[in-house]
Design an enzyme around this catalytic site. Structure first.
Site, PDB file in Angstrom:
ATOM      1  N   ASP A  13      32.728  37.866  19.592  1.00 50.23           N
ATOM      2  CA  ASP A  13      33.093  39.290  20.535  1.00 50.23           C
ATOM      3  C   ASP A  13      31.965  39.121  22.048  1.00 50.23           C
ATOM      4  O   ASP A  13      30.889  38.540  21.375  1.00 50.23           O
ATOM      5  CB  ASP A  13      31.788  40.094  19.716  1.00 50.23           C
ATOM      6  N   ASP A 111      37.605  41.533  25.991  1.00 53.48           N
ATOM      7  CA  ASP A 111      36.200  40.930  25.068  1.00 53.48           C
ATOM      8  C   ASP A 111      35.943  40.552  23.590  1.00 53.48           C
ATOM      9  O   ASP A 111      34.411  40.419  23.005  1.00 53.48           O
ATOM     10  CB  ASP A 111      34.605  41.586  25.934  1.00 53.48           C
ATOM     11  N   GLU A 112      36.586  40.874  23.262  1.00 51.19           N
ATOM     12  CA  GLU A 112      37.328  40.524  21.762  1.00 51.19           C
ATOM     13  C   GLU A 112      38.640  39.634  21.139  1.00 51.19           C
ATOM     14  O   GLU A 112      39.281  39.787  21.554  1.00 51.19           O
ATOM     15  CB  GLU A 112      36.748  41.911  21.094  1.00 51.19           C
TER      16      GLU A 112
HETATM   17 MG    MG Z   1      31.927  43.350  22.892  1.00 48.80          MG
END
Ligand code: MG
Length: 364
Positions: A13, A111-112
């Site tokens: 993350d 973003d993961e």
């Molecule tokens: Mg994040």
């Protein structure tokens, strides 16, 4: 689980992704509370906060908070609009780095991502070293930090990546799962939001340990399927695999000719060759198909496509050849004799064959 997998799963993350990208692009913002989201309009704005920097979090600001409230908490923060184009560009570069490290890769948001690295990583010590390499690589290339969780399943990996943010690296071995989860508040379970948290609190369930020891029937009665899901997570159970996305939508090969082709037999021979090439990459990439498409460009440059879709998935080269040729002959029948400048063969509506699955779809 396939034979290269040791069951260890990673969750990566990026740390406060949007605001970190903004600070990287505008280094003068370093150290300031930065809030990416709707325009606060001096406290009268109606939108929400998308992401905020760790400096802004110190003022109690968090994602999804009304931007007017964020403005009240920290009026001197730097408020920036969401520049999604930029974040997507950075995201695709970061994801490409992560992908190169992975045997199995599943991007879950901008973003993961989840990954598995069964081949290189034999145990949790290796996994930690490997995760550090990923973090270093992302930082060296993009000057952005991320947090990584390593665990026997996806949910615990996700909880672990959130455990020490920013720039965290947390590995939870199978024998540590219970001690890791038990003291955490139930709100750490992905999907347990404010309302569920309150409802659990009313039942006297505050920690994941409380949840694990609670009567599962009561949980199911109150929350339905999610009640069972929560209970299983509290017990450390999550059997979901890292799912690779089917990025390939179609596989095709085409040929443009120096001289237009008028002879249907020659055209058929070319279709056979194109079909074999398509079939080769289909096998290499491990896909089945449902649709065969023939592309035709005539001597007057008009381009047409003709398709046939099967009810079930197919894998054979012979099917691609036979259908493409039938589509061509049908085209000639309907349009009279034609001269072809280009012929192309494509398969689409693809299905990725997972490791261990065999191609037993050839039943016609
Ligand atoms: Mg994040």
């Amino acid at each position: 689980m396939d034979d290269t997998s040791n069951g260890i799963k990673f969750h990566i993350d990026m740390d406060s992704f949007y605001s970190s990208v903004e600070v990287r692009e505008n280094p003068e913002l370093q150290g300031f509370p930065v809030i990416v989201g709707s325009d606060p309009k001096n406290g009268t704005g109606r939108g929400v906060v998308s992401t905020c920097s760790y400096e802004a979090r110190k003022y109690g600001i968090s994602s999804a908070m009304p931007v007017s409230k964020a403005y009240r908490l920290c009026p001197h923060a730097v408020f920036l609009p969401v520049n999604m184009e930029l974040y997507k560009q950075v995201s695709s570069r970061v994801m490409n780095i992560i992908k190169k490290f992975s045997d199995k890769f599943e991007q879950v948001s901008v973003d993961e991502a989840y990954l598995e690295i069964g081949k290189t990583v034999g145990n949790y010590e290796d996994a930690v070293r490997y995760a550090q390499q990923i973090k270093d690589k992302i930082y060296n290339y993009e000057k952005l930090t991320c947090s990584i969780g390593i665990a026997p399943n996806k949910t615990i990996a996700k909880i672990a990546s959130d455990f020490k943010k920013p720039d965290g690296l947390t590995a939870i071995k199978p024998e540590e799962v219970e001690n890791f989860l038990s003291p955490l508040p139930v709100s750490k379970i992905p999907g347990v939001g404010k309302k569920t948290n309150e409802a659990l609190d009313n039942l006297g369930v505050k920690t994941i340990g409380d949840l694990k020891n609670f009567d599962v029937q009561v949980l199911i009665g109150k929350f339905g399927k999610s009640g069972l899901r929560m209970y299983q997570i509290a017990k450390g159970i999550d059997n979901r695999e890292v799912e690779e996305q089917t990025e390939v939508k179609s596989i095709s090969k085409e040929d443009t000719f120096d001289e237009d082709i008028a002879d249907p037999i020659t055209a058929e021979e070319i279709i056979d060759i194109l079909s074999d090439e398509v079939h080769n990459s289909l096998v290499k990439k491990k896909y089945l198909f449902k649709t065969v498409t023939l592309k035709l460009r005539l001597d007057d440059f008009t381009t047409c496509t003709r398709s046939k879709t099967f009810v079930s998935y197919r894998s054979e080269a012979g099917v691609i050849k036979k259908e493409s040729k039938e589509l061509m002959n049908q085209f000639i029948k309907n349009n009279g004799n034609c001269k072809f400048r280009l012929l192309g063969v494509e398969v689409s509506k693809l299905f990725k064959i997972k490791d261990g699955q065999t191609m037993i779809t050839d039943f016609l």
